[in-house]
Design a protein around this motif. Sequence first.
Motif, PDB file in Angstrom:
ATOM      1  N   GLU A   1       0.861  -1.176   0.000  1.00 34.65           N
ATOM      2  CA  GLU A   1       0.000   0.000   0.000  1.00 34.65           C
ATOM      3  C   GLU A   1       0.904   1.235   0.000  1.00 34.65           C
TER       4      GLU A   1
ATOM      5  N   GLU B   1       1.249   3.778   1.967  1.00 35.42           N
ATOM      6  CA  GLU B   1       1.872   4.087   3.254  1.00 35.42           C
ATOM      7  C   GLU B   1       2.969   3.085   3.595  1.00 35.42           C
ATOM      8  N   GLN B   2       2.747   1.813   3.252  1.00 31.62           N
ATOM      9  CA  GLN B   2       3.789   0.807   3.472  1.00 31.62           C
ATOM     10  C   GLN B   2       5.038   1.145   2.670  1.00 31.62           C
TER      11      GLN B   2
ATOM     12  N   THR C   1       5.988   4.072   1.585  1.00 28.74           N
ATOM     13  CA  THR C   1       6.615   5.261   2.164  1.00 28.74           C
ATOM     14  C   THR C   1       7.416   4.902   3.409  1.00 28.74           C
ATOM     15  N   ASP C   2       6.813   4.127   4.293  1.00 33.91           N
ATOM     16  CA  ASP C   2       7.502   3.744   5.534  1.00 33.91           C
ATOM     17  C   ASP C   2       8.752   2.925   5.240  1.00 33.91           C
TER      18      ASP C   2
ATOM     19  N   LEU D   1       4.209   9.824  -2.971  1.00 32.63           N
ATOM     20  CA  LEU D   1       5.308   8.925  -2.615  1.00 32.63           C
ATOM     21  C   LEU D   1       6.645   9.495  -3.083  1.00 32.63           C
TER      22      LEU D   1
ATOM     23  N   ARG E   1       7.606  12.495  -0.835  1.00 28.49           N
ATOM     24  CA  ARG E   1       8.024  12.172   0.531  1.00 28.49           C
ATOM     25  C   ARG E   1       9.328  11.389   0.596  1.00 28.49           C
TER      26      ARG E   1
END
Length: 322
Positions: free
Chosen positions: A159, A161-162, A164-165, A195, A198
């Motif tokens: 996903e 957010e995954q 990005t992290d 993405l 960031r």
Amino acid sequence: MHLIEQKPLIARYRLKARGFLNSISNRREFEGALIQIDGGYGCIHPWPELGDPTLDKCLADLAGERRWPIVRRAVRCAEFDRTARGFENSLFEEMEVPKSHATLAKGDVAEIALAVEAGFTTIKLKAGRDLTREAAFLKDMAVEYPALKWRLDFNEALEPEQATDFLTGLGDKVRGAIDFVEDPCPYSESAWKELWKRTRVRLAVDHEAAPLSSAAQVMVIKPAIDEPFLLGEAAIAHSQRVVMTSYMDHPVGQAFAAWEAARLELQFPGLVGLCGLQTHHLFEPDEFSEALGPWSPDFKIPDGLGLGFDDLLDAQPWTRLY
């Protein structure tokens, strides 16, 4: 495309992978079919996990209307190959095939060492099965091989957010060694722009590669399913780099990808960068893969007319029973 009066000849094959080839497939054996149309050869190697029809559906389409891109491209390959054979020429005459990165199915210290020894300067890793392990591996390798560049292919397994992290968690040094991340998550213009903003890691679009995929910095083109000229023009319009890759398919398909990469670079000088055309080492060796020579950044052009492999193709058990 017009209906054919007689079925093309086919020869089924089965490739056995040395390991799992991506994060969304648990197969180790892969079926495909070589095709022969009026003395020209091509390859159909579907990946149903990635949205392709099954091999049986592809063959039914080959004998019928030829609606699927993977079938149309195999037929196009056979047309190019047939023309060259008719003139008793190799398709690769006066062509220069771009160099390739090393494609690895997983992070393995021994495989990295072999790739470096073989002369590769960039490693493409299939990622997304174990993010914690993969992050630790990249950090270790950035210390062990500081000059190496990395390309990570997630096959849309994450996903946004995954993704990005994962990327921000690698730290500046490791992120700086990443050439690009391919299909980190399903393509979305807004999500991919965020993405990129960031992480500042270049994003490569493959699965959703299309003329409107403008949020990516890199366009991955697979001649087995894509029309290179169309996507190449789009990449120029969006100031994108182009990477041509095989479909992790039969060496005949691999040779077609290599020829299309050389042809696109001839049409648009400077557009095609370091490619991913060396994938035969991912499978157990056979006579076709041995014709491509040892694993190397340089593509070894197979001997023979057209795409090559003359004697090996002649020896296949061709049939119209499918």
